[in-house]
Design an enzyme around this catalytic site. Sequence first.
Site, mmCIF file in Angstrom:
data_model
loop_
_atom_site.group_PDB
_atom_site.id
_atom_site.type_symbol
_atom_site.label_atom_id
_atom_site.label_comp_id
_atom_site.label_asym_id
_atom_site.label_seq_id
_atom_site.Cartn_x
_atom_site.Cartn_y
_atom_site.Cartn_z
ATOM 1 N N HIS A 110 0.848 -1.111 0.097
ATOM 2 C CA HIS A 110 -0.521 -0.492 -0.211
ATOM 3 C C HIS A 110 0.976 0.851 -0.196
ATOM 4 O O HIS A 110 0.312 2.401 -0.192
ATOM 5 C CB HIS A 110 -0.902 0.144 1.460
ATOM 6 C CG HIS A 110 -2.083 -1.077 1.359
ATOM 7 N ND1 HIS A 110 -2.626 -1.566 0.163
ATOM 8 C CD2 HIS A 110 -2.084 -2.265 2.313
ATOM 9 C CE1 HIS A 110 -3.220 -2.766 1.216
ATOM 10 N NE2 HIS A 110 -3.353 -3.032 2.166
ATOM 11 N N HIS A 138 2.433 9.270 0.550
ATOM 12 C CA HIS A 138 1.000 9.221 -0.509
ATOM 13 C C HIS A 138 1.645 9.854 -1.251
ATOM 14 O O HIS A 138 2.284 11.127 -1.425
ATOM 15 C CB HIS A 138 -0.135 9.194 0.059
ATOM 16 C CG HIS A 138 -0.157 8.736 2.215
ATOM 17 N ND1 HIS A 138 -0.830 7.391 1.814
ATOM 18 C CD2 HIS A 138 0.323 8.670 2.994
ATOM 19 C CE1 HIS A 138 -1.596 6.124 2.680
ATOM 20 N NE2 HIS A 138 -0.994 7.190 3.707
#
Length: 272
Positions: A110, A138
Site C-alpha cells: 500500500h 502517499h
Amino acid sequence: MTAKKTVYSLFMSFLVLSLAACSSTPSDVAKVSAKEDKKSNEVHTAHWTYEGKTGPEHWADLNPEFAACTNGKEQSPINIETAQVIEGEEIADLAINYKPTSVTLSNNGHTIQGTPANPDNSIVIDNKEYKLAQFHFHTPSEHQINGQNFDMELHFVHKDVNGQLAVLGLMIKEGASNPYLEEAWSGIPTEVTTEDVQLTEPIDIMSLLPKDIDTFRYNGSLTTPPCSEAVKWVVLETPIEMSKEQIDTFRKIFPDNHRPILPLNQREVKED
C-alpha cells in the site's frame, strides 16, 4: 422377536452408529475448523486497494471491522479551507522531538513504510507524549489545502501509552532534491517485502521538517482501513520539496495511493 433380541438389536444399531460417528468426527471437525479458520483469516486480512471493487468507496464492504470507513463522522483526509480555519483560540501546545535514527524500510503493498530504531522520537501535544511508531508516504497528497492536492504527503504516525494515535502530516511539492531522503530512496523496496530493508545511514528526521512549524489541527481518523477515529491530526502548513526524480521513483511503485477527501461535518480546524 423376543424382548431380549429386540434390546440386543437396538443396542447393536446404536453401537454401529456411535462407532461411525466417532470414526468420522475428528476429520470432519478438522475440516470444519480449517474452513472456519480460513474464513476468519480471510476476513481479518481483507484485501483492500485504492481502486475498483476493493477501493475506498468499498472498504466498508470488505470487512465489518472497516465500517467506520463509511459510517464514521470524523474521517480523514479533509480539505482545509484556510478562510474557515479558526484562529486566535487556545490550541494544545506542540513539541516535536525527533533525532537522527536508524530506519528500516518495508513495502506493504500500500505504501513505503519507515520504522525508526530509536524509541525516543516523539511529539508532545498538550503535555501528552506520543512516540513515533512509523512513517509512510502517499501520492498525491491525501489532505488538500484550499482544494488543492500536493504531489505527495508524508505521515508520521505516533502512539501514546494508551494506544491513542496522533499523526503529523507533511505536504511535499516538486522542487529541489531532498538530501535527507536520499539514503531512504536509494534503498526503497520496489516489491512487497517479507523482511524489512535496513538502511546503512541514519535519517535525520527533524531535518525533514520545514523551518516554519505552523500547523492545522483537527480530530480525524486513519486514512486506511479500518479508518479508526479519535486520531489527533497535526498538518504542517509549509510543504517540503522533493525532486521530480524522487517523486517519480515513488510513483513507479505506487502511481496513486491516496484516499479521497471526506466531509468535515461538524468538526473545526484550528491553526496555531
